[in-house]
Scaffold this active site. Structure first.
Site, PDB file in Angstrom:
ATOM      1  N   GLU A  59     -13.437  -7.704  -8.012  1.00  0.00           N
ATOM      2  CA  GLU A  59     -13.478  -8.622  -6.650  1.00  0.00           C
ATOM      3  C   GLU A  59     -14.422  -9.823  -7.268  1.00  0.00           C
ATOM      4  O   GLU A  59     -15.502  -9.754  -7.633  1.00  0.00           O
ATOM      5  CB  GLU A  59     -13.938  -8.221  -5.440  1.00  0.00           C
ATOM      6  CG  GLU A  59     -14.192  -8.907  -4.421  1.00  0.00           C
ATOM      7  CD  GLU A  59     -12.946  -9.899  -3.878  1.00  0.00           C
ATOM      8  OE1 GLU A  59     -11.782  -9.411  -3.838  1.00  0.00           O
ATOM      9  OE2 GLU A  59     -13.135 -11.083  -3.747  1.00  0.00           O
ATOM     10  N   HIS A 104       0.695  -1.206   0.028  1.00  0.00           N
ATOM     11  CA  HIS A 104       0.085   0.111   0.008  1.00  0.00           C
ATOM     12  C   HIS A 104       0.915   1.431   0.008  1.00  0.00           C
ATOM     13  O   HIS A 104       0.416   2.162  -0.619  1.00  0.00           O
ATOM     14  CB  HIS A 104      -0.891   0.014   1.100  1.00  0.00           C
ATOM     15  CG  HIS A 104      -2.122  -1.145   0.939  1.00  0.00           C
ATOM     16  ND1 HIS A 104      -2.577  -1.755   2.284  1.00  0.00           N
ATOM     17  CD2 HIS A 104      -2.559  -1.710  -0.049  1.00  0.00           C
ATOM     18  CE1 HIS A 104      -3.391  -2.509   1.650  1.00  0.00           C
ATOM     19  NE2 HIS A 104      -3.270  -2.386   0.307  1.00  0.00           N
ATOM     20  N   SER A 142      -6.782  -1.700  -0.559  1.00  0.00           N
ATOM     21  CA  SER A 142      -6.142  -0.978  -1.862  1.00  0.00           C
ATOM     22  C   SER A 142      -7.085  -0.004  -2.478  1.00  0.00           C
ATOM     23  O   SER A 142      -6.797   1.434  -2.771  1.00  0.00           O
ATOM     24  CB  SER A 142      -5.560  -1.597  -2.792  1.00  0.00           C
ATOM     25  OG  SER A 142      -6.340  -2.725  -3.222  1.00  0.00           O
ATOM     26  N   ASP A 182      -3.164  -8.138  -7.374  1.00  0.00           N
ATOM     27  CA  ASP A 182      -3.046  -8.479  -6.038  1.00  0.00           C
ATOM     28  C   ASP A 182      -3.647  -9.811  -5.809  1.00  0.00           C
ATOM     29  O   ASP A 182      -4.548  -9.458  -4.798  1.00  0.00           O
ATOM     30  CB  ASP A 182      -3.038  -7.301  -5.134  1.00  0.00           C
ATOM     31  CG  ASP A 182      -2.817  -7.565  -3.651  1.00  0.00           C
ATOM     32  OD1 ASP A 182      -2.025  -8.506  -3.308  1.00  0.00           O
ATOM     33  OD2 ASP A 182      -3.459  -7.037  -2.708  1.00  0.00           O
ATOM     34  N   HIS A 221      -7.926  -7.472  -8.376  1.00  0.00           N
ATOM     35  CA  HIS A 221      -8.360  -8.257  -7.066  1.00  0.00           C
ATOM     36  C   HIS A 221      -8.564  -7.180  -5.828  1.00  0.00           C
ATOM     37  O   HIS A 221      -7.504  -7.013  -5.082  1.00  0.00           O
ATOM     38  CB  HIS A 221      -7.073  -9.280  -6.587  1.00  0.00           C
ATOM     39  CG  HIS A 221      -6.996 -10.186  -7.848  1.00  0.00           C
ATOM     40  ND1 HIS A 221      -6.246 -10.047  -9.217  1.00  0.00           N
ATOM     41  CD2 HIS A 221      -7.381 -11.488  -7.866  1.00  0.00           C
ATOM     42  CE1 HIS A 221      -6.155 -11.073  -9.714  1.00  0.00           C
ATOM     43  NE2 HIS A 221      -6.816 -11.927  -9.236  1.00  0.00           N
TER      44      HIS A 221
HETATM   45  C1  LIG Z   1      -4.723 -10.122  -1.590  1.00  0.00           C
HETATM   46  S1  LIG Z   1      -6.501 -10.063  -1.496  1.00  0.00           S
HETATM   47  C2  LIG Z   1      -6.677  -8.283  -2.082  1.00  0.00           C
HETATM   48  C3  LIG Z   1      -6.282  -7.183  -1.444  1.00  0.00           C
HETATM   49  C4  LIG Z   1      -6.545  -5.851  -1.803  1.00  0.00           C
HETATM   50  N1  LIG Z   1      -5.801  -5.568  -3.072  1.00  0.00           N
HETATM   51  C5  LIG Z   1      -6.026  -5.170  -0.851  1.00  0.00           C
HETATM   52  O1  LIG Z   1      -4.755  -4.585  -1.032  1.00  0.00           O
HETATM   53  O2  LIG Z   1      -6.751  -4.300  -0.004  1.00  0.00           O
HETATM   54  C6  LIG Z   1      -7.165 -10.738  -3.156  1.00  0.00           C
HETATM   55  C7  LIG Z   1      -8.512 -11.022  -3.327  1.00  0.00           C
HETATM   56  O3  LIG Z   1      -8.818 -11.342  -4.670  1.00  0.00           O
HETATM   57  C8  LIG Z   1     -10.156 -11.916  -4.799  1.00  0.00           C
HETATM   58  N2  LIG Z   1      -9.982 -12.733  -5.797  1.00  0.00           N
HETATM   59  C9  LIG Z   1      -9.446 -14.216  -5.961  1.00  0.00           C
HETATM   60  N3  LIG Z   1      -9.267 -14.500  -7.229  1.00  0.00           N
HETATM   61  C10 LIG Z   1      -9.860 -13.481  -8.058  1.00  0.00           C
HETATM   62  C11 LIG Z   1      -9.955 -13.298  -9.270  1.00  0.00           C
HETATM   63  N4  LIG Z   1      -9.753 -13.963 -10.291  1.00  0.00           N
HETATM   64  N5  LIG Z   1     -10.596 -12.043  -9.731  1.00  0.00           N
HETATM   65  C12 LIG Z   1     -11.121 -11.264  -8.863  1.00  0.00           C
HETATM   66  N6  LIG Z   1     -10.700 -11.280  -7.588  1.00  0.00           N
HETATM   67  C13 LIG Z   1     -10.282 -12.266  -7.041  1.00  0.00           C
HETATM   68  C14 LIG Z   1     -10.282 -12.600  -3.302  1.00  0.00           C
HETATM   69  O4  LIG Z   1     -11.465 -12.850  -3.031  1.00  0.00           O
HETATM   70  C15 LIG Z   1      -9.532 -11.787  -2.577  1.00  0.00           C
HETATM   71  O5  LIG Z   1     -10.423 -10.776  -2.035  1.00  0.00           O
END
Ligand SMILES: C[S@@+](CC[C@H](N)C(=O)[O-])C[C@H]1O[C@@H](n2cnc3c(N)ncnc32)[C@H](O)[C@@H]1O
Length: 283
Positions: A119, A18, A101, A165, A41
């Site tokens: 998401e 971040h 994020s 991410d 993500h």
């Molecule tokens: C590491 S977390 C993201 C954290 C966020 N980027 C942050 O920094 O606050 C990963 C997220 O991706 C989601 N996810 C998993 N596979 C995905 C996909 N193919 N497309 C979109 N989201 C996905 C998960 O549900 C999870 O909430």
């Protein structure tokens, strides 16, 4: 999918990711023209640090909470800490909420900028939609972020930042998906800045991805930043994490040179911490 970011919100990896993201967003604001922030993500946007998941792991105590008591911080960390503090109404002895994020991005984007947030999980996406209800700058999609990156780019704003991410549940297979997504996105939107976060357990898991970036991605400026809290020789724990930045902004490495040593020192878990900063390509 089992991954829930609430268990990890505000941990050392989030602080690393971040603070770099904020630095990238600030660098986009050097020009008046609008830009697009694309989060493939996005997670749920806002995390309750007093909720069951975060109180079970208390990972934020070894992450964001540690930064709050440091008095001299590089400017990008100062901005980050102030945003977290403001979200907690200035109350920082024990944090109550942590911004993901997309929420952090929304706090620094200008009126003319736009955000696209993806998401996949239904409940996380519903929570994200609730956070962004009423913010017309942002579009929230419950869909696969890799597929959306292909379908929704290039956006009307020519400039932009993409944050990739993923949860890395697929372990090294995730890198293959990232490579495919980056190849497609670079063909459609070559000038965007792409920031890809990755976990570090064993060094050999990362090497093929870096090799792909160097030899096959076609990107001309690729910067890799890493923060290691433990040696990268165990598959059993998260030893550190990294971020590769494609089309890194001019002189962005200078910001990272200031940031990484402070993160290493403040977030240390052992005396084997290390940082790396390297141009994988710089043409
Ligand atoms: C590491 S977390 C993201 C954290 C966020 N980027 C942050 O920094 O606050 C990963 C997220 O991706 C989601 N996810 C998993 N596979 C995905 C996909 N193919 N497309 C979109 N989201 C996905 C998960 O549900 C999870 O909430």
């Amino acid at each position: 999918m089992n991954y829930r970011h609430a268990f990890h919100a505000g941990n050392f990896a989030d602080v690393f990711k971040h603070s770099i993201l904020l630095g990238l967003l600030e660098s986009m604001k050097g020009k008046q023209g609008a830009f697009c922030y694309f989060d493939t993500h996005a997670g749920r946007g806002r995390y309750d640090l007093r909720g069951e998941e975060a109180t079970r792991t208390r990972e934020y105590a070894g992450g964001v909470q540690r930064l709050l008591s440091v008095t001299r911080l590089p400017s990008v960390l100062h901005v980050y800490v102030n945003l977290v503090r403001a979200l907690n109404n200035g109350q920082t002895n024990e944090l109550a909420v942590y911004p993901g994020s997309p929420l952090l991005a929304s706090l620094v984007l200008r009126a003319q900028d736009r955000g696209i947030l993806c998401e996949l999980q239904e409940d996380e996406a519903a929570a994200l939609k609730a956070v962004f209800r009423g913010d017309a700058r942002f579009a929230v999609h419950q869909r696969d972020g890799y597929e959306a990156l292909k379908a929704l780019t290039p956006p009307a704003q020519k400039r932009g930042i993409v944050l990739i991410d993923p949860p890395f549940e697929a372990q090294t297979a995730e890198f293959v998906q990232i490579e495919e997504a980056l190849a497609a996105a670079l063909a459609r939107w070559p000038k965007a800045v792409y920031a890809v976060w990755y976990p570090i357990k064993l060094r050999q898991h990362i090497v093929p991805f870096h090799r792909w970036l160097i030899e096959r991605s076609g990107a001309s400026r690729v910067l890799a930043a890493e923060l290691l809290l433990h040696p990268d020789n165990s598959a059993l724990r998260l030893n550190g994490c990294g971020m590769v930045i494609l089309n890194a902004p001019w002189k962005f490495e200078k910001q990272l040179e200031e940031l990484l040593p402070v993160l290493r020192e403040t977030l240390a878990q052992s005396r084997y911490g290390a940082q790396r900063l390297e141009w994988l390509r710089n043409e």
